[in-house]
Enzyme design. Structure first.
Site, mmCIF file in Angstrom:
data_model
loop_
_atom_site.group_PDB
_atom_site.id
_atom_site.type_symbol
_atom_site.label_atom_id
_atom_site.label_comp_id
_atom_site.label_asym_id
_atom_site.label_seq_id
_atom_site.Cartn_x
_atom_site.Cartn_y
_atom_site.Cartn_z
ATOM 1 C CE1 TYR A 43 -50.143 -25.243 7.351
ATOM 2 C CE2 TYR A 43 -51.003 -27.183 8.109
ATOM 3 C CZ TYR A 43 -50.472 -26.690 7.252
ATOM 4 O OH TYR A 43 -50.370 -27.286 6.051
ATOM 5 C CD GLU A 98 -42.465 -29.340 0.563
ATOM 6 O OE1 GLU A 98 -42.456 -30.029 1.465
ATOM 7 O OE2 GLU A 98 -42.464 -28.033 0.609
HETATM 8 N N1 PLP Z 1 -44.703 -30.821 2.739
HETATM 9 C C1 PLP Z 1 -45.767 -30.097 2.935
HETATM 10 C C2 PLP Z 1 -45.797 -28.819 1.757
HETATM 11 C C3 PLP Z 1 -46.949 -30.116 3.734
HETATM 12 O O1 PLP Z 1 -47.923 -29.306 3.905
HETATM 13 C C4 PLP Z 1 -46.843 -31.205 4.762
HETATM 14 C C5 PLP Z 1 -47.807 -31.455 5.744
HETATM 15 O O2 PLP Z 1 -48.782 -30.819 5.672
HETATM 16 C C6 PLP Z 1 -45.472 -32.099 4.767
HETATM 17 C C7 PLP Z 1 -44.496 -31.675 3.612
HETATM 18 C C8 PLP Z 1 -45.292 -33.084 5.641
HETATM 19 O O3 PLP Z 1 -45.073 -32.499 7.040
HETATM 20 P P1 PLP Z 1 -45.287 -33.441 8.156
HETATM 21 O O4 PLP Z 1 -44.800 -34.825 8.091
HETATM 22 O O5 PLP Z 1 -44.682 -32.634 9.450
HETATM 23 O O6 PLP Z 1 -47.040 -33.896 8.346
#
Ligand code: PLP
Length: 292
Positions: free
Chosen positions: A33, A181
């Site tokens: 997704y 994260e």
């Molecule tokens: N890390 C995880 C596990 C995520 O699910 C997301 C976003 O859904 C992010 C980081 C941040 O990603 P982005 O900056 O592309 O939204």
């Protein structure tokens, strides 16, 4: 604000759209997704999101997905039909519908679903002034966190725990003490020397699009950014912590578990980066955060 969906080639009100019970996204989380922000009806960092999706599809050998210009056109039509200025486009691509069997089915077209719904970016801008709380949770996920699959159960459990604790986010901590994260965000810290530190984009984290954008902005502004793993002990001692994602371009974390981060208020580095991030969003979309 009408939320709308695209499913099986049709544009529908959200509550009328559906996929088969035999869809492999539903059965196996055999699915990727993306979440792309749009502000003033304009997509933010769309190329980065489509690049990440294409890389994931190649890694998982999901073939037959419409080419980027077609995806882009569907996305634009959907946002236009939703008649929403500021929101989130959700795209999901699964390996398709087939009799339940783990190995890949032959000659099965992928399922493509998109939804568009409103999102309150102004609220995020206001939260920047106060900062948010986070809790720590063990990182119990798999070894390909770089792929944006819908297998989100560890994140679901961690974010529910955060919600129950009155926190905005859960910070994942690996067995070796490394902060990887957040449940749905990338984590950053500022070290005692004022340097910005974030986990490298390897298989332990999702390479966030907001993360990549902020890295560029910080480096262009001659700020020192180091991509290296940092530990929970370092995070607890850091003068500043913050997180980034598409839905929260940058948010200072001012409490971690029971303790204040730094002096318990958004710090100067996150505040400066927030200004850079909103300026970039303004450059791409014309959107400006309301003055607090
Ligand atoms: N890390 C995880 C596990 C995520 O699910 C997301 C976003 O859904 C992010 C980081 C941040 O990603 P982005 O900056 O592309 O939204």
């Amino acid at each position: 604000m009408p939320a709308v969906a695209y499913a099986n080639g049709r544009y529908l009100p959200l509550d009328e759209a559906g996929v088969s019970v035999e869809d492999r996204g539903f059965q196996f989380a055999d699915s990727l997704y993306e979440v792309i922000a749009f502000l003033n009806g304009r997509f933010l960092d769309a190329a980065g999101h489509f690049d990440r999706l294409e890389r994931g599809l190649a890694e998982l050998a999901i073939a037959g997905v419409p080419a980027r210009p077609v995806l882009d056109q569907i996305a634009r039509r959907l946002v236009a039909r939703a008649r929403i200025a500021d929101g989130l486009l959700y795209i999901q691509v699964s390996r398709g519908i087939a009799r339940r069997d783990h190995a890949f089915p032959a000659d099965t077209p992928p399922t493509l679903v998109m939804t568009a719904r409103g999102h309150d970016f102004a609220r995020r801008a206001r939260q920047q002034q106060t900062g948010v709380a986070a809790i720590t949770r063990p990182d119990i996920r798999w070894q390909r966190c770089d792929l944006k699959t819908v297998a989100l159960l560890p994140a679901v459990l961690a974010k529910q725990a955060a919600k129950e604790a009155g926190a905005f986010e859960a910070m994942f901590v690996a067995d070796d003490g490394t902060v990887t994260e957040g449940g749905s965000t990338n984590f950053w810290m500022v070290d005692a020397g004022g340097r910005i530190v974030t986990h490298p984009a390897d298989r332990r984290i999702l390479p966030g699009i907001a993360r990549a954008s902020l890295l560029r902005l910080a480096r262009d502004a001659q700020m020192t950014v180091i991509e290296r793993p940092f530990t929970l002990d370092e995070a607890r001692a850091a003068p500043e912590l913050f997180l980034t994602s598409t839905t929260a371009p940058i948010l200072p974390v001012v409490r971690l578990d029971a303790a204040p981060v730094g002096d318990g208020a958004p710090g100067p580095v996150a505040t400066r980066l927030a200004a850079l991030a909103w300026a970039e969003i303004g450059r791409q979309t014309g959107w400006r955060p309301p003055v607090a």
